[in-house]
Design a protein around this motif. Structure first.
Motif, short mmCIF file in Angstrom:
data_model
loop_
_atom_site.label_atom_id
_atom_site.label_comp_id
_atom_site.label_asym_id
_atom_site.label_seq_id
_atom_site.Cartn_x
_atom_site.Cartn_y
_atom_site.Cartn_z
N SER A 181 -30.54 3.30 -24.92
CA SER A 181 -30.47 4.74 -25.21
C SER A 181 -31.05 5.63 -24.11
CB SER A 181 -31.23 5.05 -26.52
OG SER A 181 -30.65 4.39 -27.62
N PHE A 182 -31.66 5.03 -23.07
CA PHE A 182 -32.42 5.86 -22.14
C PHE A 182 -31.94 5.69 -20.69
CE2 PHE A 182 -35.03 5.37 -25.86
CZ PHE A 182 -35.53 6.65 -26.04
N ASP A 183 -31.99 6.82 -19.97
CA ASP A 183 -31.59 6.82 -18.56
C ASP A 183 -32.62 6.15 -17.67
OD1 ASP A 183 -29.17 8.79 -18.65
OD2 ASP A 183 -30.75 9.81 -19.79
N ARG A 184 -33.88 6.34 -18.00
CA ARG A 184 -34.97 5.80 -17.19
C ARG A 184 -36.04 5.22 -18.12
NH1 ARG A 184 -31.60 6.80 -13.93
NH2 ARG A 184 -31.77 7.99 -11.97
N VAL A 224 -32.93 0.42 -21.76
CA VAL A 224 -32.17 1.00 -20.64
C VAL A 224 -30.67 0.97 -20.95
CG1 VAL A 224 -31.71 0.86 -18.17
CG2 VAL A 224 -33.96 0.18 -19.06
N LYS A 225 -30.03 2.09 -20.80
CA LYS A 225 -28.59 2.14 -21.06
C LYS A 225 -27.83 1.60 -19.84
CE LYS A 225 -27.50 6.85 -19.44
NZ LYS A 225 -27.10 8.21 -19.88
N PRO A 226 -26.58 1.21 -19.99
CA PRO A 226 -25.79 0.76 -18.83
C PRO A 226 -25.78 1.83 -17.74
CG PRO A 226 -24.65 0.23 -20.87
CD PRO A 226 -25.83 1.07 -21.26
N GLY A 227 -26.07 1.40 -16.52
CA GLY A 227 -26.16 2.33 -15.40
C GLY A 227 -27.52 2.98 -15.26
N GLY A 228 -28.42 2.77 -16.24
CA GLY A 228 -29.76 3.35 -16.18
C GLY A 228 -30.71 2.51 -15.34
N ARG A 229 -31.92 2.99 -15.17
CA ARG A 229 -32.90 2.32 -14.31
C ARG A 229 -34.18 1.97 -15.04
NH1 ARG A 229 -32.46 5.50 -8.44
NH2 ARG A 229 -30.35 4.74 -7.93
N LEU A 230 -34.71 0.83 -14.65
CA LEU A 230 -35.97 0.31 -15.16
C LEU A 230 -36.94 0.24 -13.98
CD1 LEU A 230 -37.65 -1.22 -17.39
CD2 LEU A 230 -36.51 -3.31 -16.59
N VAL A 231 -38.10 0.86 -14.11
CA VAL A 231 -39.11 0.82 -13.04
C VAL A 231 -40.31 0.01 -13.54
CG1 VAL A 231 -40.62 2.16 -11.52
CG2 VAL A 231 -38.36 3.06 -12.17
N VAL A 241 -37.76 -0.80 -8.51
CA VAL A 241 -36.73 -0.07 -9.25
C VAL A 241 -35.56 -1.01 -9.48
CG1 VAL A 241 -35.21 1.94 -9.26
CG2 VAL A 241 -37.47 2.09 -8.18
N LEU A 242 -35.19 -1.18 -10.74
CA LEU A 242 -34.13 -2.10 -11.14
C LEU A 242 -33.06 -1.32 -11.89
CD1 LEU A 242 -36.52 -4.84 -12.55
CD2 LEU A 242 -35.67 -4.64 -10.21
N GLN A 243 -31.81 -1.57 -11.57
CA GLN A 243 -30.71 -0.83 -12.21
C GLN A 243 -29.88 -1.76 -13.07
OE1 GLN A 243 -29.11 2.31 -10.07
NE2 GLN A 243 -27.10 2.31 -11.05
N ARG A 244 -29.55 -1.26 -14.25
CA ARG A 244 -28.67 -2.04 -15.14
C ARG A 244 -27.22 -1.78 -14.78
NH1 ARG A 244 -30.07 -2.81 -21.42
NH2 ARG A 244 -29.17 -4.91 -21.57
#
Length: 428
Positions: free
Chosen positions: A295-298, A345-352, A414-417
């Motif tokens: 559900s989240f962008d970051r 993290v939503k598809p295309g979102g980022r996990l830090v 920084v990791l991106q889905r």
């Protein structure tokens, strides 16, 4: 000092409670007491070595006597006057204590006979891992940990500008300069009572190490985004990220500690934030996480860690082993937290993923293990996320150390889905 050694809480929390019970102590005296306590903690191993060399027990009073003699270079005559037994003064020196002072007089706190780990104040539990981490730079990095850190501030851009804050600080005679990299940061190089800081009480400025500000910067939250600060604590990075978002969108500060979240909410109100809220979690696998999957962008995971990067700011932390279970189990907890938070993290979102640790076991190793188990995530190189952040100790991740960057030690990846989610059974 005895309470700091005997209580599991950080020294700052112990000192705050001690002062609350002694409200008659003025701000200037409080500053002197805190500075003296931190200085003692920065010399703890060396003072203990000297006491052992002279056959004395490493008691708090003996440690103070050694500090005043070896570090502050007080003479035996000055020590007699200081330990006078008068009101508010320490009790008179015993004969054995006077003998110790005389033996130590004229010496220096560092000795070529000291083992390197003692001279560098590096505790046994961390020495091997830090040597692996730094190699030939080990002594340089550990020496930097023994310096007194500057006071770093972050300007709340919702209420002020850096230029306005700098002008206000300089008007009261404080040596203040823009931070080297952080765009809203200010560095003050003088020791002062925090009550003198203009803008602190109304939320126009916050106390925050420049390294911590740079971690928040890597989240790269945009106005209108949906963001989670998964291990928010008292909310320092939450506030910085919310300001990046210009009070638009939504940021949720999560933590398992209700007291810290209450402090976060208070700071958010003071800062004028309208896009921030708090969420108390029972654990890293709280049902709220499952309900808000993708559900989240970051999502920022500022994971609980050994705190090895904060030793110059929190000198007591080096003498507290990182939880009773040790670094291995702490790393396992970090892995569980990261895996659970990734579900948000939503598809295309980022996990830090971030820590204030210098240990590879808590940083690069955790990221590598996560990526191996989550092929739908990939690394976004630091040069792509924040090209202005040069000089990192790692080519792809943010890796800051006191010696190289004059900040606390921080790590962030920084990791991106992937935009198209990989098929999986991630419904836990």
């Amino acid at each position: 000092m005895s309470e700091v050694d005997s209580v599991a809480r950080p020294a700052d929390a112990v000192v705050s409670a001690w002062f609350r019970a002694r409200r008659q102590i003025g701000e200037e005296d409080r500053g002197e007491i805190i500075a003296a306590l931190h200085a003692l903690l920065r010399h703890q191993a060396r003072l203990g070595w000297w006491l052992d060399r002279h056959g004395r027990k490493d008691t708090h009073r003996n440690r103070l006597l050694a500090f005043l003699t070896l570090v502050e270079r007080r003479t035996p005559e000055q020590m007699k006057r200081l330990f006078s037994g008068a009101k508010y003064a320490p009790t008179i020196l015993t004969e054995a204590e006077h003998t110790l002072v005389v033996k130590l007089h004229g010496g220096t706190v560092d000795s070529p006979a000291m083992p390197e780990d003692v001279r560098l104040e590096c505790p046994d539990w961390a020495a091997e891992a830090l040597r692996r981490r730094f190699g030939a730079e080990f002594a340089t990095e550990m020496a930097a940990m023994l310096t007194v850190p500057p006071l770093d501030l972050r300007v709340n851009t919702l209420k002020s500008t850096r230029e306005t804050a700098l002008r206000a600080l300089r008007e009261i005679g404080l040596p203040a300069e823009p931070s080297a990299v952080a765009p809203s940061g200010i560095r003050v190089t003088a020791r002062l009572s925090l009550g003198r800081l203009p803008g602190l009480k109304d939320g126009a400025i916050e106390i925050q190490d420049e390294g911590s500000q740079l971690v928040a910067l890597l989240v790269a939250a945009r106005p209108g985004d949906r963001v989670v600060d998964f291990c928010a604590g008292a909310g320092g990075k939450t506030l910085a990220i919310a300001a990046q978002m210009q009070n638009k969108g939504r940021i949720i500060a999560c933590d398992v500690n209700e007291g810290r979240l209450k402090r976060c909410a208070e700071r958010a109100r003071r800062a004028g934030l309208q896009n921030a809220e708090t969420r108390l979690l029972a654990s890293e696998t709280d049902r709220w996480v499952k309900r808000h999957k993708a559900s989240f962008d970051r999502v920022l995971v500022d994971a609980p860690c050994s705190g090895t990067g904060t030793w110059r700011r929190n000198p007591d932390a080096r003498w507290r082993s990182p939880q009773e279970q040790g670094v291995d189990n702490l790393a396992a907890l970090q892995g569980r937290i990261l895996a659970s938070a990734a579900r948000l993290v939503k598809p295309g979102g980022r996990l830090v993923y971030a820590t204030c640790s210098l240990l590879a076991e808590e940083n690069e190793d955790r990221v590598a293990a996560f990526l191996a188990a989550h092929p739908d995530f990939s690394v976004v190189p630091l040069a792509e996320v924040a090209p202005q952040l040069t000089g990192s100790a790692h080519p792809d991740y943010l890796s800051l150390t006191p010696a190289r960057h004059d900040t606390d030690g921080f790590f962030a990846a920084v990791l991106q889905r992937a935009a198209t989610p990989a098929p999986s059974g991630d419904a836990a």
